[in-house]
Write an enzyme that holds these catalytic residues in place. Sequence first.
Site, PDB file in Angstrom:
ATOM      1  N   ASN A 163       0.800  -1.220   0.000  1.00  7.67           N
ATOM      2  CA  ASN A 163       0.000   0.000   0.000  1.00  7.67           C
ATOM      3  C   ASN A 163       0.835   1.273   0.000  1.00  7.67           C
ATOM      4  O   ASN A 163       0.353   2.327  -0.391  1.00  7.67           O
ATOM      5  CB  ASN A 163      -0.931   0.001   1.213  1.00  7.67           C
ATOM      6  CG  ASN A 163      -0.219  -0.314   2.511  1.00  7.67           C
ATOM      7  OD1 ASN A 163       0.440  -1.338   2.639  1.00  7.67           O
ATOM      8  ND2 ASN A 163      -0.334   0.574   3.478  1.00  7.67           N
TER       9      ASN A 163
ATOM     10  N   SER B 125     -11.257  -4.729  -0.439  1.00  3.93           N
ATOM     11  CA  SER B 125     -12.072  -3.703   0.213  1.00  3.93           C
ATOM     12  C   SER B 125     -12.709  -2.799  -0.825  1.00  3.93           C
ATOM     13  O   SER B 125     -12.069  -2.407  -1.805  1.00  3.93           O
ATOM     14  CB  SER B 125     -11.208  -2.882   1.175  1.00  3.93           C
ATOM     15  OG  SER B 125     -11.993  -1.970   1.908  1.00  3.93           O
ATOM     16  N   ALA B 126     -13.981  -2.429  -0.592  1.00  6.03           N
ATOM     17  CA  ALA B 126     -14.736  -1.654  -1.574  1.00  6.03           C
ATOM     18  C   ALA B 126     -14.192  -0.253  -1.786  1.00  6.03           C
ATOM     19  O   ALA B 126     -14.161   0.258  -2.911  1.00  6.03           O
ATOM     20  CB  ALA B 126     -16.204  -1.578  -1.151  1.00  6.03           C
TER      21      ALA B 126
ATOM     22  N   THR C 102     -26.029  -9.332  10.475  1.00 10.09           N
ATOM     23  CA  THR C 102     -26.905  -8.879   9.396  1.00 10.09           C
ATOM     24  C   THR C 102     -26.091  -8.193   8.298  1.00 10.09           C
ATOM     25  O   THR C 102     -25.282  -7.302   8.587  1.00 10.09           O
ATOM     26  CB  THR C 102     -27.965  -7.900   9.948  1.00 10.09           C
ATOM     27  OG1 THR C 102     -28.729  -8.556  10.959  1.00 10.09           O
ATOM     28  CG2 THR C 102     -28.884  -7.422   8.837  1.00 10.09           C
TER      29      THR C 102
ATOM     30  N   CYS D 281      -3.736   4.490   8.044  1.00  8.69           N
ATOM     31  CA  CYS D 281      -3.913   3.981   9.402  1.00  8.69           C
ATOM     32  C   CYS D 281      -2.701   4.269  10.277  1.00  8.69           C
ATOM     33  O   CYS D 281      -2.753   4.087  11.482  1.00  8.69           O
ATOM     34  CB  CYS D 281      -4.189   2.486   9.380  1.00  8.69           C
ATOM     35  SG  CYS D 281      -2.852   1.530   8.708  1.00  8.69           S
TER      36      CYS D 281
END
Length: 421
Positions: free
Chosen positions: A153, A201-202, A239, A327
């Site tokens: 990254n 990851s989206a 959910t 991060c």
Amino acid sequence: MRRVYLDHNATTPLASEVFEAMCPYFLEDYGNASSIHAYGQRARAAVEEARVEVARLINADPAEIVFTSGGTEGDNTAVLGVAEAAETPSGTKHVVTTAIEHPAVLYAARALEERGVRVTYARVDAGGAVDRGEIARAIQPDTVLISVMYANNEIATLQPIAEIGRLARERGIPFHSDTVQAAGKVAIDVRELGVDLLTLSAHKICGPKGVGAMFIRKGTRLRPLLHGGHHERDRRPGTENVPGVVGLGVAARLARERLAEDAARVGALRDRLEAGLLDAVPLVRVNGDRTRRLPTTTNLRFEHVDGEALVIALDLAGLACSTGAACSSGSLEPSHVLAAMGLRREEARSSVRFSLGRSTRGEDIAFALEVVPRVVERLRSISPRYGKEEGVTAENAENTEKNTPIEGTPELTPRPLRALR
């Protein structure tokens, strides 16, 4: 003020097609995908359609796709879940990873060490690449997992995942790859790569934040991190985030359809930016392998400039970039990735990452080429070291000794993650 965004590795702008597809699942088709009535079944159909699109992006079977909250959850599930589910004749366990993994993998590995699992952090070369032989030498009789990211990254170096995959299959060891930065930017085929688990990851592919997916090959033993209902075939209870999953599905489809076009166009813009800065600014170096890398990223070392100060000054001038992983923002320690490549502390702290994406245009690069040299020159003019050290000139900088890999592995700052990615 004009503003230009060159921090797509941190996150990407939501594609308009993704936003439009998500909207009905907030206001109209709001059912629980596990409910058997019409509302629930419309939500279920949307989730399964998205599952198919994610599977198509990486050439997987839809039944092997599990939706998560993002890359960090996926990495933790893979590393912790496989290690905890594994059984060895000796009762001991060992994991192989690399010194430049994302903190989601590295801190999960540290958590395993606290539980008595041994971990080997394979070294990388000066370009940030790990050698297949280094992984082979690290394998032990009780190795239960190999985890190597596809594209870093920070420096975008691509790892020899297919070679490592063949090695893992030969030894019968589960193999995980964090492809959060690679997915949608380079072609991925889980069959050819030989991975057993994969994370994406989206929000790295113009999708929404807070949703991601894992590929878990059929037959892979995995202990879920969470406990609850029977969602996602008992692999990830909770959910489903239906709007987010729908957005991920559309983002995956767009990434697959536009991959070749985006890679060629964005790669050309990245090369233009990199060449322009190397030509216009003295004492600049490229971090990482310049041949085996993503087309989206250049990580540059501006000698005698503090990277954090440069990022702030560029932001004030209208240009957004970063010093590395989002991060790790705010950390006083230099990048563990650059340290593992052999850079000195001063070199690592003078490095800045520019990452481009689908929304980047030629005029954005022209703006960056105008702003960056000016800001660097201003920062150097107030530096107490620049121009005052004997031999510090653009002419002789090319003769500086190349970096070599460090011995051992860099220490990770014992701090909590500040963001998902």
